[in-house]
Each structure stands twice: as C-alpha cells, then as structure tokens.
Design a protein around this motif. Structure first.
Motif: not given
Length: 434
Positions: A5-15, A54-60
């Motif tokens: 049921d769970i999905t985890v995606e990594v984004r950058d500063k620009a989403l 993820l180690r880049t500032p602004g990521s999430g």
C-alpha cells in the motif's frame, strides 16, 4: 496497512521525482501531526542511486499510501554512518513535512509590501468565513498572491469551501502556521501542504465526525492495544484583557457549558488570563476566549492506539488524521480527534500507531514541549506589540522570558531522560505488526 500500500519517491528541489525506493529496501518512519509539522526518517545505503539526490539541499520525498499522499516534505539532515561490518556505509535522512512552509513564514501587517521597515498598516485586518481567511492569509504571505520576493515557488492554493463561522483576525507578524491553527480551531478545520504532481498545494478540510461509524475497541477486535488518559480541563473560566491601563483596561469574561460541566465534575474552577493588548475589538477578544475554551475547556481524552487491519475500519480509508472517532474505555465510549500517527516500515513489516487527543499526556517531554511553545507564543506576542506595553511592569515581561528559558531547559532534560524509554510517541511499545 500493508507494504504494497506504500510508495516512497525521491524528489529534487524542483519537485521532480527521480525514482522510488523498492519495497524490500524500505527503512522508513513517518510521524504525522494534525495541523502541525510532520517528520520523516529514511535510511538508504551509500551506493543507492537515489542517495546522491537526497543529499542535495532542497531534495525530499513523497510518500503515498492507499492511493493518496500521506506525507511529502524536504530533507533537513543527511547523516552518513560506516562501520567495519558495513564499510560502504549507510545514509540516514531526516526531514519534515511540506507544512514546514507555514512555520517558515510570518503573517505581515501589510503582506503586499516587501519592506518590513516601511509597513503602512499596523495589522492585516480581515473578516470572513474561517476557511476563507486561512486561504487569504496563506495566499497573501507566501502563495500566488504574495509579492515575488516572498512567494514560495510552486505553491498553489487548494479549494476554499468557505466553511466555518465568520471571524475576524488582525495579525502582526505572528508565525503563519500559528495563525492558521487559531483559525482552524475556531472553524473545526484541518490544513496541510502536500505535493501533488509538481506543485505544492495548500489544502483545507473539515473534521469528519466518524464517531458513529468508527468505534475502536480492543474487545471487538478493531484495536490491537490502547493506552488511555482522562485529564482535567486546562481552563473553565477565561478572562481576556484588551487595551487600556489598570482600571481602564478592556476585559472580557467567558465560559462554556462544557467547561462548566467539567468544572463541576472535577471540583475545580480553573481561571486563565489572556493578554490581547494588540486589539481593542470585542469580537477578537471573544474569539480568543472561544479558541482557548475549545482547546482546553472540557475533560480531555488522550488515547494511543494500535489499529488492527480490520476490513471494516481501515486506517487511511475509513478513518484518518483529523477525524473524530469513538474509543471504548472501560465499557464506556469516549470521542476524540485523531491528532497524529506513527508509521514505521522495515524488515519486520509495517507498523502503525495512532494518537487521539493530546499526546502530551503520555510523556513528560511532550508536555514540556507544549508548555515551551505556549510561553514562546506569549513572549512573541509581547515583542510584536511592544508599542502597546504601556503600563506593563518590566518584571512581568522578564518573568515570561525567564519562564521560556526554564521551560526550554526542562524540555532538554526531559528529552535526555525519556530517550531510552520513548520513541516517537512510545511507538515501539504500542504499535502492531501486520
């Protein structure tokens, strides 16, 4: 709730989303908080392809559960760890929910003027439906309607349902999230910022009364375990002080039937004094009293629960954060708002815990943190309205400042004391495994 049921995606500063963490790799913990800032922790190996992003500032990250966004938000702290058994090392990422934006911004007296030294208005006075005011203040201070210099990139406004009573507010540099919380309390509303597509959306919603449909009970099999605390009211009689000095100062007294009932039940008349020197408007004085009584003027019910994977009462589908649910306690039913959750995913499976009511009743750390937050808000109010402090002895403002320092020290001590026994709302002691 299951791993599928769970999905985890990594984004950058620009989403922009760069990929997802495979289910078998997930070591994740989310802590959600109603009308507040959530937190998350994610662990990845140092050689994982998403680790550099993820180690880049602004990521999430963006976490989706059961078809909807459960939490999204930026990274705050990447921490690298290596050992002889793991020479390549792992990186532990900590972050917060996107609602942190509402803690980053202030609500200015003249939001359209980006020069704080040249504000031509003392307060940003607005009146309207509670939900409409919430959207208006966000839009004016960091949304699409804010000046470019203060506008949060890619933040858009969700739907304004114009819910809640007509109220009046006149902020002067309070934290935007605190202002929204005050309004939401009066309007019985919830709010959050989450990522949808490549935009951040400010969303508001009404509290769903699910008390008749969601009845959480250990004996009925809808709960794996529960921890319950009934607490005395925090206030039953409120005195609001407006502008003026001494005998010429404005005063407003208030109570409610619920506060009176709790006063009789507990045998305690609990008086609270509210300083509202920033306004001479009786409407705002009444609103301040209503806000406090709606938060503290009744017998409190605080519950930590572990929901089972019951097919008829599934967390995230049938009930969720912000809903009003019923909990069976000693054969009787109590109702409370779902104010938080903790979700952990690792090799042991998916574990979920929920909190109804005030979680500070369970740990000294949470209680002192809440106390510190209240003292800081009172001190900030004095600082933001310094021109209105005529007649206030210096010893009073000094006492509030000292109280904040004492509360901060006590909170630090409590965190060290509780660290061995408490892990995110005691999640390890009450969370079920599916």
């Amino acid at each position: 709730m299951e791993l599928s049921d769970i999905t985890v995606e990594v984004r950058d500063k620009a989403l922009r989303r760069h990929g997802l963490v495979r289910p078998e790799e997930l070591i994740l913990k989310l802590t959600g908080s109603h009308n507040n800032i959530g937190t998350w922790e994610l662990q990845l190996s140092s050689e994982h392809p998403l680790t550099p992003i993820l180690r880049t500032p602004g990521s999430g990250i963006v976490v989706t559960a059961l078809g909807d966004v459960l939490m999204s938000g930026p990274t705050t702290t990447p921490k690298f760890t290596a050992s002889s058994s793991d020479p390549e090392g792992t990186v532990s990422f900590s972050g917060v929910s996107d609602s942190i934006i509402l803690a980053d911004y202030l609500s200015w007296p003249e939001p359209s003027n980006v020069d704080p030294t040249a504000q031509t208005l003392a307060h940003d006075v607005r009146e309207g439906a509670a939900e409409t005011l919430m959207h208006a203040y966000v839009n004016a201070n960091c949304g699409p309607g804010a000046p470019p210099a203060r506008r949060k990139a890619q933040l858009v406004m969700g739907t304004d349902g114009q819910r809640g009573p007509t109220i009046k507010k006149s902020p002067r540099f309070p934290v935007l999230g605190n202002l929204l919380n005050e309004i939401a309390t009066l309007g019985e509303l919830g709010f959050q910022i989450v990522q949808r597509g490549e935009q951040l959306v400010f969303e508001t919603f009404g509290l769903r009364d699910q008390a008749l449909d969601v009845r959480l009970d250990v004996r009925a099999g809808t709960l794996a375990s529960q921890m319950v605390a009934l607490t005395a009211p925090g206030a039953t009689q409120v005195i609001v002080a407006g502008q003026g000095d001494l005998v010429d100062r404005q005063f407003y007294a208030a109570t409610t039937p619920e506060a009176t009932e709790a006063e009789v039940a507990w045998g305690r008349r609990i008086e609270r004094f509210l300083d509202q020197r920033q306004t001479d408007d009786p409407t705002e004085h009444k609103q301040a009293a209503d806000e406090l009584l709606s938060k503290e003027g009744f017998t409190g019910v605080s519950v930590q629960v572990v929901p089972t994977d019951d097919a008829t009462m599934r967390y995230g589908i049938d009930w969720a954060m912000g809903d009003i649910a019923s909990v069976v306690v000693d054969g009787g039913e109590e109702q409370a708002v779902v104010t938080g959750f903790v979700l952990a995913v690792d090799s042991a499976g998916v574990r979920l815990g929920a909190v109804l009511g005030d979680s500070s009743e369970f740990t000294r750390e949470s209680a002192l943190t809440a106390r510190l937050s209240d003292v800081e808000k009172r001190t900030s109010a004095l600082e933001r309205n310094a021109e209105n402090t005529t007649g206030v002895p210096a010893v009073v403002t000094a006492a509030i400042t000292n109280a904040a320092a004492t509360a901060a020290a006590s909170t630090t001590d409590a965190r060290a004391e509780a660290a061995a026994a408490v892990d995110d709302l005691a999640v390890l002691t009450f969370m079920g495994v599916y």
